[in-house]
Design a protein around this motif. Structure first.
Motif, PDB file in Angstrom:
ATOM      1  N   ILE A 368      13.122  -5.344  14.818  1.00 42.74           N
ATOM      2  CA  ILE A 368      12.152  -6.151  15.594  1.00 42.74           C
ATOM      3  C   ILE A 368      11.312  -6.982  14.629  1.00 42.74           C
ATOM      4  N   THR A 369      11.147  -8.277  14.939  1.00 41.69           N
ATOM      5  CA  THR A 369      10.324  -9.159  14.083  1.00 41.69           C
ATOM      6  C   THR A 369       8.899  -9.209  14.614  1.00 41.69           C
ATOM      7  N   ILE A 370       7.964  -8.879  13.761  1.00 38.54           N
ATOM      8  CA  ILE A 370       6.552  -9.007  14.163  1.00 38.54           C
ATOM      9  C   ILE A 370       5.802  -9.734  13.053  1.00 38.54           C
ATOM     10  N   GLN A 371       4.636 -10.216  13.413  1.00 38.20           N
ATOM     11  CA  GLN A 371       3.699 -10.776  12.437  1.00 38.20           C
ATOM     12  C   GLN A 371       2.518  -9.810  12.317  1.00 38.20           C
ATOM     13  N   THR A 372       2.097  -9.566  11.110  1.00 34.13           N
ATOM     14  CA  THR A 372       0.886  -8.746  10.941  1.00 34.13           C
ATOM     15  C   THR A 372      -0.025  -9.429   9.918  1.00 34.13           C
ATOM     16  N   GLY A 373      -1.291  -9.058   9.970  1.00 36.69           N
ATOM     17  CA  GLY A 373      -2.242  -9.612   9.009  1.00 36.69           C
ATOM     18  C   GLY A 373      -3.462  -8.719   8.965  1.00 36.69           C
ATOM     19  N   ALA A 374      -4.237  -8.819   7.931  1.00 37.34           N
ATOM     20  CA  ALA A 374      -5.437  -7.981   7.818  1.00 37.34           C
ATOM     21  C   ALA A 374      -6.483  -8.684   6.967  1.00 37.34           C
ATOM     22  N   MET A 375      -7.726  -8.441   7.307  1.00 43.07           N
ATOM     23  CA  MET A 375      -8.867  -8.933   6.510  1.00 43.07           C
ATOM     24  C   MET A 375      -9.997  -7.920   6.696  1.00 43.07           C
ATOM     25  N   GLY A 376     -10.476  -7.327   5.595  1.00 41.47           N
ATOM     26  CA  GLY A 376     -11.516  -6.318   5.752  1.00 41.47           C
ATOM     27  C   GLY A 376     -11.038  -5.230   6.692  1.00 41.47           C
ATOM     28  N   GLY A 377     -11.864  -4.887   7.667  1.00 42.85           N
ATOM     29  CA  GLY A 377     -11.478  -3.816   8.575  1.00 42.85           C
ATOM     30  C   GLY A 377     -10.854  -4.303   9.864  1.00 42.85           C
TER      31      GLY A 377
END
Ligand code: KE4
Length: 451
Positions: A368-377
C-alpha cells in the motif's frame, strides 16, 4: 489491546441494549443511543460522530499518559491527544495538581487574576512576534477576533484564506472553494449569509501565484491573509519552499496583515510555534489547544501597537466571560512548564518521526502506498500516491481505505483521528511500549486492509 475491565465498564457492559443488538462496544452503543436523544448527532463537535470512518463513536471514560480507556474497558494508544492539547500526556500529575489547587480557590472570578499575566508572559517570551496577548476560550474566538482586529487596524474588509485550512467555525471563514475568477468565497455552511463571505477570497494552499493574482487585483482592499503555517486540517501539509515568505512579502507590499493560525502548531511543533522554526514574523498569531493543556484556553497575540487597538484601550471590541479563567491558566502554565524542559520537542519529534517512518514501511510491506510526514509532535498519514500539497490532493486521498485502516487500528487498540482530513499528535508520555504497540498494530492493520 483490552485493558482492565473497570467496575463501571462491567456495569455498563451488563446493560441490556434497548434493541437487544449486541455491539462490539455495548457501553458506547448504549451511551450513543442516549446521547442522540438530547445532543445533535449525539456529539458536541461533528468529527467525534465517526461519520467519516463508519460505526458508532466510542465513548471514553478516562485517559492517562498516552492511553485512553473507553466505557467498555478497552484501552487505546492515543494519537489524537484531544486534537493537540494533551501534549504532556493525559492526566499529567503536575497539571492535575495545579488544576486542583486552582479549583479549590474558586472556578472563575470574572475579574483579574495573576495567572493571566503569568501565562501571557510565557507566551510573549516564547512567540517572537508577540508583545501583547488576549486570551479567549476557543481557537474559533481567537481567529474571529484576530480578523476583526485586522479589519479595524487596516480599515479594510477583504480576507484571504486557503481552501482546506480550517480556522474554527467563524462565519467569514466557513468558505468553500470559491467559483469564478476572483475566487470569491461561497458559504460552505448553512446560515452563513452570502454577503458575509463575499469579502473572503480563497486560494489553493501553496499556490503563491494565485495569491499574487488576487493581491494584484484586490491587494489594497485586503485586511489580512490568514494561514495555517503547517496545514493540519487537510491531513498534514507542509508549506512549500517560499510559500510563507511569499505571503509575508505580499502583505508588506500591499499593507495587509499576515495572520498565522497556530492554534494547532503553536507549542506543538516547537516551543512558541512554527514561526520560530520558519523565522517568518506574522502580524497576529492565533493560539489554542496546547496553551490550555486541555482546558478551554486560546489566545491571539501580536505587536503592542496593533493589540492596543483592542478594547478597553482601543475601538475594536472583544470580550469573554471566562477568558483568562484561573483554572485554564493553571492548566496552561503547568503544561508549558513541562514543554519548556530541555529536549522536550526533540524527543517528541523523534517519536513522531519513528511512527511516521514505521507507518510508511509497514504500508509498503503490505503493498500500500501512503504519504507520511512529521514536524515536532505532529504527524500525518495519507493514502495517496503523491505528497499532499493542497486541498485538491487531500480530496484525492483514498478516504475509504483510511476508514478501513482507522477501524482496523481501533480494533487493535490504537486511537487515530476519525477522519483522513486530520493530523495526528504524539505526546511526551508515548513511551517505547506505546510506540511499539502502534507500529505492531499498523503492520497488522495494513495487511488486513490490503487483503
Ligand atoms: P476550536 O474553536 O475548535 O477551539 O479551534 C478551531 C481551530 C482553529 N484553528 C485551527 C488550525 C484548528 O485546527 C482548529 C480546530 N481543530 C479541530 C481539529 N482539526 C478541532 C476538532 C474539532 O473540531 O472537534
Amino acid at each position: 489491546m483490552t485493558g482492565m475491565k473497570t467496575e463501571r465498564s462491567e456495569r455498563i457492559s451488563n446493560l441490556k441494549m434497548r434493541d437487544k443488538s449486541v455491539s462490539r462496544r455495548p457501553g458506547s452503543a448504549m451511551l450513543f443511543q442516549r446521547a442522540c436523544e438530547v445532543l445533535v448527532g449525539g456529539v458536541n463537535s461533528p468529527v467525534r460522530a465517526f461519520r467519516a470512518v463508519g460505526g458508532d463513536p466510542v465513548f471514553i471514560e478516562r485517559a492517562e499518559g498516552p492511553y485512553i480507556f473507553d466505557v467498555d474497558g478497552s484501552k487505546y494508544v492515543d494519537l489524537v491527544g484531544s486534537w493537540g492539547p494533551a501534549i504532556v500526556g493525559h492526566a499529567h500529575p503536575d497539571v492535575v495538581r495545579e488544576v486542583q489547587r486552582a479549583a479549590e480557590m474558586g472556578l472563575s472570578f470574572g475579574a483579574c487574576c495573576s495567572a493571566e499575566a503569568e501565562l501571557a508572559g510565557v507566551i510573549v517570551g516564547a512567540v517572537k512576534s508577540a508583545e501583547m496577548v488576549r486570551f479567549v476560550n476557543s481557537g474559533t474566538e481567537a481567529t474571529m477576533s484576530a480578523i476583526r482586529l485586522a479589519r479595524a487596524a487596516t480599515d479594510r474588509v477583504k480576507i484571504i484564506k486557503f481552501s482546506g485550512c480550517y480556522h474554527g467555525h467563524v462565519d467569514a471563514l466557513l468558505v468553500a472553494a470559491g467559483s469564478g475568477a476572483a475566487t470569491f468565497g461561497e458559504p460552505d455552511s448553512a446560515g452563513v449569509p452570502p454577503p458575509v463571505v463575499e469579502t473572503t477570497l480563497q486560494a489553493a494552499y501553496n499556490d503563491l501565484e494565485a495569491v499574487e493574482r488576487i493581491m494584484t487585483e484586490h491587494g489594497d482592499g485586503v485586511a489580512a491573509i490568514v494561514v495555517e503555517p503547517i496545514a493540519g486540517n487537510m491531513g498534514f501539509v507542509l508549506p512549500a519552499e517560499g510559500f510563507l515568505e511569499g505571503l509575508r512579502s505580499l502583505c508588506d507590499r500591499h499593507g495587509s496583515l499576515l495572520i498565522f493560525d497556530e492554534v494547532m502548531t503553536g507549542f506543538r511543533v516547537a516551543w512558541g510555534g512554527y514561526q520560530n522554526i520558519c523565522q517568518i514574523t506574522p502580524d497576529l498569531t492565533c493560539l489554542g489547544k496546547v496553551i490550555g493543556g486541555g482546558m478551554p484556553v486560546a489566545a491571539f497575540c501580536g505587536a503592542k501597537a496593533l493589540m492596543e487597538q483592542l478594547s478597553p484601550l482601543g475601538p475594536t471590541y472583544q470580550a469573554g466571560t471566562l477568558s483568562g479563567n484561573p483554572i485554564g491558566m493553571a492548566a496552561g502554565l503547568a503544561t508549558l512548564r513541562i514543554c519548556q524542559q530541555e529536549g522536550f520537542y526533540d524527543s517528541l519529534y523523534a517519536k513522531a518521526f519513528r511512527i511516521a517512518e514505521s507507518l510508511a514501511s509497514a504500508a509498503a510491506d503490505a503493498g500500500i502506498t501512503i504519504q507520511t510526514g512529521a514536524m515536532g509532535g505532529m504527524l500525518g498519514l495519507a493514502f495517496l500516491d503523491r505528497p499532499v500539497r493542497n486541498f485538491a490532493d487531500a480530496q484525492a486521498v483514498d478516504h475509504e481505505l483510511f476508514a478501513k485502516f482507522f477501524r482496523a487500528m481501533l480494533d487493535r487498540g490504537v486511537w487515530l483521528p476519525p477522519s483522513g482530513y486530520e493530523a495526528m499528535f504524539v505526546c511526551a508520555a508515548h513511551d517505547d511500549e506505546a510506540v511499539a504497540h502502534i507500529i505492531d498494530a499498523a503492520a497488522e492493520s495494513f495487511r488486513s486492509i490490503a487483503s
